[in-house]
Design a protein around this motif. Structure first.
Motif, PDB file in Angstrom:
ATOM      1  N   LEU A  61       0.833  -1.201   0.000  1.00 23.97           N
ATOM      2  CA  LEU A  61       0.000   0.000   0.000  1.00 23.97           C
ATOM      3  C   LEU A  61       0.868   1.252   0.000  1.00 23.97           C
ATOM      4  CD1 LEU A  61      -2.514  -1.127   2.785  1.00 23.97           C
ATOM      5  CD2 LEU A  61      -2.829  -1.312   0.307  1.00 23.97           C
ATOM      6  N   THR A  75      -3.741   0.600  -3.386  1.00 26.35           N
ATOM      7  CA  THR A  75      -4.784   0.435  -2.374  1.00 26.35           C
ATOM      8  C   THR A  75      -5.154  -1.038  -2.237  1.00 26.35           C
ATOM      9  OG1 THR A  75      -6.850   0.443  -3.669  1.00 26.35           O
ATOM     10  CG2 THR A  75      -5.721   2.569  -3.379  1.00 26.35           C
ATOM     11  N   SER A  97      -6.374   9.879  -5.241  1.00 26.49           N
ATOM     12  CA  SER A  97      -6.216   8.769  -4.309  1.00 26.49           C
ATOM     13  C   SER A  97      -4.991   9.054  -3.458  1.00 26.49           C
ATOM     14  CB  SER A  97      -6.052   7.450  -5.063  1.00 26.49           C
ATOM     15  OG  SER A  97      -5.933   6.362  -4.179  1.00 26.49           O
ATOM     16  N   SER A 103      -4.946   5.538  -8.875  1.00 27.08           N
ATOM     17  CA  SER A 103      -4.925   4.421  -7.927  1.00 27.08           C
ATOM     18  C   SER A 103      -4.727   3.129  -8.692  1.00 27.08           C
ATOM     19  CB  SER A 103      -6.213   4.362  -7.105  1.00 27.08           C
ATOM     20  OG  SER A 103      -7.338   4.099  -7.939  1.00 27.08           O
TER      21      SER A 103
END
Length: 281
Positions: A61, A75, A97, A103
């Motif tokens: 992440l 993510t 994001s 993202s």
């Protein structure tokens, strides 16, 4: 008779000298041969729906650039990584994001699938478009060598693709001695015109003596452990794990910019299979 006996003795002695002068045979070095089991020891066929199997996959992440000035935030959201209709779909999306404007997802098998040698097969269809940078690759699961990070502990790239060079697939290894940052990279590439239109099988055959990269069963790059190699050249004697991701932009993927009009873009994966190494005696 005495003279005849003397000649025989001389000739016999010469034969003995010749026999002694012959070098002893050098013992032949043992050459190991390897094969891979017919049945996978670890696999994901993606025959379910929803988020990727948590027994097999973790997520990396973050939006910190990942050492390559990448533009995406990785993510664990289902819109970036999901399983449906028999495929794992990793999707890069344009939109705010974290601290960035894209993202995506980066799945890792570390701690749930760590492997020392084997045959790795991944059947996938790749995204298309300038700025995409999908990869199927491996990193060391432990930091045993050098500065305890990259590239000292090694990297195996089973497949890398950059959208600005659409028809080319790359396979590489990175080590402390051999990596692109110092101009000593070891790798190769192959031209395939259907990487985003059709599924292809991306493979790696890893043994104690070599790392071989293949596309649809045909090898196009082999890195061999040579005599005298130590960890700086060959760190590939410790467990590694698999990584599946799409990056956006970055030092390589973004060399010719990012075309925002292409998003969203996805990589579809049909299966991941790992076959253990079997040494033939």
């Amino acid at each position: 008779m005495k003279r005849f006996a003397f000649l025989i003795a001389v000739l016999t002695g010469l034969d003995g000298i010749q026999a002694c002068a012959q070098p002893a045979e050098t013992p032949k070095a043992k050459v190991s041969t390897y094969e891979f089991a017919a049945t996978p020891s670890w696999q994901d066929e993606f025959d379910y729906s929803g988020k990727p199997d948590p027994k097999k996959w973790n997520y990396d992440l973050g939006d910190h650039g990942w050492g390559n000035n990448e533009l995406q935030n990785y993510t664990d959201k289902v819109e970036n990584a999901k399983v449906e209709d028999g495929y794992l779909i990793i999707e890069a999306i344009k939109g705010k994001s974290g601290k960035v404007n894209y993202s995506s997802a980066r799945l890792v098998s570390k701690g749930k699938g760590d492997f020392l040698y084997g045959k790795f097969e991944i059947r996938a269809k790749l995204p298309k478009g300038r700025g995409t940078w999908p990869a199927i690759w491996m990193l060391a699961s432990e930091n045993n060598y050098g500065n305890k990070g990259w590239p000292d502990n090694g990297e195996i790239d089973i497949m890398e693709h950059v959208g600005f060079d659409q028809n080319k697939i790359h396979g590489n290894v990175h080590t402390k001695a051999f990596n692109h940052s110092i101009g000593t990279n070891k790798g190769n590439n192959v031209v395939v015109e259907t990487v985003s239109d059709e599924f292809h099988t991306y493979s790696c055959e890893w043994t104690p003596e070599s790392v071989k990269i293949l596309l649809d069963g045909k090898d196009y790059f082999t890195f061999t452990k040579e005599a005298g190699y130590e960890w700086a050249q060959w760190p590939f004697d410790k467990p590694f794990h698999l990584i599946l991701n799409i990056a956006v932009g970055g030092n390589w993927g973004g060399q010719k910019g990012v075309d925002d009009s292409i998003f969203p873009r996805k990589m579809e994966i049909d299966y991941v299979r790992v076959y253990p190494l079997v040494e033939k005696k």
